[in-house]
Design a protein around this motif. Structure first.
Motif, PDB file in Angstrom:
ATOM      1  N   ASN A   9      27.755  81.737  41.664  1.00 44.63           N
ATOM      2  CA  ASN A   9      26.333  81.409  41.718  1.00 44.63           C
ATOM      3  C   ASN A   9      26.020  79.941  41.447  1.00 44.63           C
ATOM      4  O   ASN A   9      24.857  79.571  41.284  1.00 44.63           O
ATOM      5  CB  ASN A   9      25.558  82.283  40.729  1.00 44.63           C
ATOM      6  CG  ASN A   9      26.092  82.193  39.311  1.00 44.63           C
ATOM      7  OD1 ASN A   9      27.292  82.343  39.084  1.00 44.63           O
ATOM      8  ND2 ASN A   9      25.226  81.969  38.341  1.00 44.63           N
ATOM      9  N   TYR A  14      18.852  76.937  42.217  1.00 43.35           N
ATOM     10  CA  TYR A  14      17.414  76.872  42.503  1.00 43.35           C
ATOM     11  C   TYR A  14      16.900  78.165  43.129  1.00 43.35           C
ATOM     12  O   TYR A  14      15.800  78.197  43.705  1.00 43.35           O
ATOM     13  CB  TYR A  14      17.108  75.667  43.391  1.00 43.35           C
ATOM     14  CG  TYR A  14      17.379  74.364  42.681  1.00 43.35           C
ATOM     15  CD1 TYR A  14      16.609  73.957  41.595  1.00 43.35           C
ATOM     16  CD2 TYR A  14      18.438  73.552  43.068  1.00 43.35           C
ATOM     17  CE1 TYR A  14      16.865  72.770  40.926  1.00 43.35           C
ATOM     18  CE2 TYR A  14      18.717  72.358  42.401  1.00 43.35           C
ATOM     19  CZ  TYR A  14      17.917  71.978  41.329  1.00 43.35           C
ATOM     20  OH  TYR A  14      18.194  70.797  40.664  1.00 43.35           O
ATOM     21  N   TYR A  15      17.704  79.233  43.014  1.00 42.70           N
ATOM     22  CA  TYR A  15      17.303  80.580  43.409  1.00 42.70           C
ATOM     23  C   TYR A  15      17.440  81.485  42.194  1.00 42.70           C
ATOM     24  O   TYR A  15      18.180  81.198  41.259  1.00 42.70           O
ATOM     25  CB  TYR A  15      18.199  81.102  44.540  1.00 42.70           C
ATOM     26  CG  TYR A  15      17.886  80.539  45.908  1.00 42.70           C
ATOM     27  CD1 TYR A  15      17.220  81.299  46.863  1.00 42.70           C
ATOM     28  CD2 TYR A  15      18.254  79.239  46.243  1.00 42.70           C
ATOM     29  CE1 TYR A  15      16.929  80.782  48.120  1.00 42.70           C
ATOM     30  CE2 TYR A  15      17.960  78.714  47.495  1.00 42.70           C
ATOM     31  CZ  TYR A  15      17.304  79.486  48.426  1.00 42.70           C
ATOM     32  OH  TYR A  15      17.018  78.971  49.664  1.00 42.70           O
ATOM     33  N   THR A  16      16.724  82.604  42.212  1.00 43.42           N
ATOM     34  CA  THR A  16      16.863  83.555  41.119  1.00 43.42           C
ATOM     35  C   THR A  16      18.227  84.240  41.188  1.00 43.42           C
ATOM     36  O   THR A  16      18.875  84.282  42.252  1.00 43.42           O
ATOM     37  CB  THR A  16      15.777  84.632  41.185  1.00 43.42           C
ATOM     38  OG1 THR A  16      15.944  85.386  42.404  1.00 43.42           O
ATOM     39  CG2 THR A  16      14.388  84.016  41.135  1.00 43.42           C
ATOM     40  N   LEU A  17      18.646  84.774  40.072  1.00 47.71           N
ATOM     41  CA  LEU A  17      19.927  85.477  40.030  1.00 47.71           C
ATOM     42  C   LEU A  17      19.908  86.701  40.942  1.00 47.71           C
ATOM     43  O   LEU A  17      20.906  87.016  41.598  1.00 47.71           O
ATOM     44  CB  LEU A  17      20.258  85.893  38.596  1.00 47.71           C
ATOM     45  CG  LEU A  17      21.634  86.526  38.385  1.00 47.71           C
ATOM     46  CD1 LEU A  17      22.758  85.563  38.781  1.00 47.71           C
ATOM     47  CD2 LEU A  17      21.798  86.976  36.931  1.00 47.71           C
ATOM     48  N   GLU A  18      18.762  87.384  41.016  1.00 42.65           N
ATOM     49  CA  GLU A  18      18.695  88.545  41.902  1.00 42.65           C
ATOM     50  C   GLU A  18      18.842  88.129  43.367  1.00 42.65           C
ATOM     51  O   GLU A  18      19.499  88.827  44.148  1.00 42.65           O
ATOM     52  CB  GLU A  18      17.402  89.336  41.722  1.00 42.65           C
ATOM     53  CG  GLU A  18      17.331  90.521  42.678  1.00 42.65           C
ATOM     54  CD  GLU A  18      16.423  91.648  42.220  1.00 42.65           C
ATOM     55  OE1 GLU A  18      16.487  92.739  42.835  1.00 42.65           O
ATOM     56  OE2 GLU A  18      15.665  91.445  41.258  1.00 42.65           O
ATOM     57  N   SER A  19      18.265  87.010  43.743  1.00 44.59           N
ATOM     58  CA  SER A  19      18.444  86.536  45.117  1.00 44.59           C
ATOM     59  C   SER A  19      19.908  86.253  45.411  1.00 44.59           C
ATOM     60  O   SER A  19      20.391  86.530  46.516  1.00 44.59           O
ATOM     61  CB  SER A  19      17.604  85.279  45.360  1.00 44.59           C
ATOM     62  OG  SER A  19      16.234  85.605  45.470  1.00 44.59           O
ATOM     63  N   GLN A  39      19.538  79.192  33.602  1.00 47.22           N
ATOM     64  CA  GLN A  39      18.405  79.781  34.306  1.00 47.22           C
ATOM     65  C   GLN A  39      18.766  81.113  34.972  1.00 47.22           C
ATOM     66  O   GLN A  39      17.883  81.808  35.476  1.00 47.22           O
ATOM     67  CB  GLN A  39      17.867  78.802  35.351  1.00 47.22           C
ATOM     68  CG  GLN A  39      17.374  77.491  34.768  1.00 47.22           C
ATOM     69  CD  GLN A  39      16.232  77.679  33.770  1.00 47.22           C
ATOM     70  OE1 GLN A  39      15.307  78.444  34.010  1.00 47.22           O
ATOM     71  NE2 GLN A  39      16.315  76.989  32.639  1.00 47.22           N
ATOM     72  N   HIS A  40      20.044  81.453  34.969  1.00 49.30           N
ATOM     73  CA  HIS A  40      20.480  82.740  35.521  1.00 49.30           C
ATOM     74  C   HIS A  40      20.834  83.721  34.403  1.00 49.30           C
ATOM     75  O   HIS A  40      20.317  84.831  34.350  1.00 49.30           O
ATOM     76  CB  HIS A  40      21.698  82.540  36.426  1.00 49.30           C
ATOM     77  CG  HIS A  40      21.363  82.019  37.773  1.00 49.30           C
ATOM     78  ND1 HIS A  40      22.304  81.643  38.692  1.00 49.30           N
ATOM     79  CD2 HIS A  40      20.149  81.809  38.377  1.00 49.30           C
ATOM     80  CE1 HIS A  40      21.721  81.221  39.801  1.00 49.30           C
ATOM     81  NE2 HIS A  40      20.413  81.309  39.627  1.00 49.30           N
TER      82      HIS A  40
END
Length: 281
Positions: A9, A14-19, A39-40
């Motif tokens: 990851n 700059y993306y969510t962990l779910e994304s 942030q993850h």
């Protein structure tokens, strides 16, 4: 031979962990190594995010978490070779927490490094401190049935373990059965070494690989650098490597559309391995 291609990851920061989980699942990944981006999934020496966050995403998207890769290079606050007593105490607590997370999510390994020593202080003293802390990390991990995989670093990252010779001495000094090698392609390329050098020296002690392209370094997607990834994969195939290839893609060129780098890497690797299996069936 089964090919265990694992996403990371790093370039999804700059993306969510779910994304991240959603995209890699759609591409076809079944495995992931989680880098503990704050942030993850936040971790420090006194707290961490709820491990159920990782478990739930793993279950929801059908992607197994097989490894935890903690933040650990300068200027991160945790240093395996630290000289300050407070930092030493914080670092060992941090690694114990990382090991507990790995055990709780069903991973079988963590990645570690030698840490680094200050350039204005004695290198050998820093190396001795690193070895002593690594023993403690391995001993705690052993209680949890977790393997510790150490990777060499590039000279800009550490002055302690930078190549095969350094790794060999380090393994001998730590002397723990659950300490294995993570073959990091960036560090390998920077040191002017190759896959044969690693496998001839360490053999089945190589338990994990950070597989990336580069010029010669750079944490690039497979096919975006100067390495001949078909030759690299052929060598790993011939050595009978059956464990994970983690795509430690981390260049900022991929931050806007990280999934494209993963898709390209995944498809390139699968295409080569499928051809190997067909030719030997």
């Amino acid at each position: 031979m089964e090919m265990k291609i694992s996403a990371m990851n790093c370039h999804y920061r700059y993306y969510t962990l779910e994304s991240f989980f959603k995209y890699i699942s759609e591409i076809g990944f079944k495995y992931t190594e989680i880098w503990t981006s704050p942030q993850h999934f936040f971790v420090d020496y006194i707290q961490n995010d709820d491990v159920n966050l990782l478990k739930n995403l793993s279950d929801k998207y059908g992607v197994k978490i097989h490894c935890i890769c903690p933040e650990q290079t300068n200027p991160k606050p945790h240093n395996v070779a630290a000289r300050d007593k407070n930092i030493i105490d914080r670092t060992i607590k941090y690694y114990k927490r990382i090991i507990d997370i790995a055990a709780n999510v069903g991973a079988d390994k963590i990645v570690t490094t030698s840490g680094w020593g200050f350039l204005d202080k004695d290198r050998e003293e820093a190396l001795s401190r690193s070895i002593e802390m690594q023993k403690k990390i391995c001993d705690y991990a052993d209680k949890k049935n977790i393997k510790v995989c150490i990777e060499a670093l590039q000279p800009i990252e550490s002055n302690l373990v930078k190549n095969i010779e350094d790794l060999s001495r380090y393994l001998e000094k730590v002397n723990r059965d659950n300490l294995f090698i993570c073959l990091d392609f960036g560090a390998m390329a920077k040191a002017g070494e190759d896959i044969e050098d690693y496998f001839e020296k360490f053999g089945n002690r190589i338990y994990h690989i950070h597989f990336v392209d580069g010029k010669p370094t750079g944490h690039l997607a497979i096919g975006d650098g100067e390495r001949d990834y078909k030759v690299d994969l052929g060598k790993l195939y011939n050595y009978g490597y059956k464990k994970y290839l983690s795509l430690e893609i981390a260049s900022d060129r991929y931050y806007n559309e990280p999934y494209n780098a993963d898709r390209k890497s995944y498809e390139n690797i699968r295409r080569v391995y499928d051809s190997f299996n067909k030719s030997r069936s």
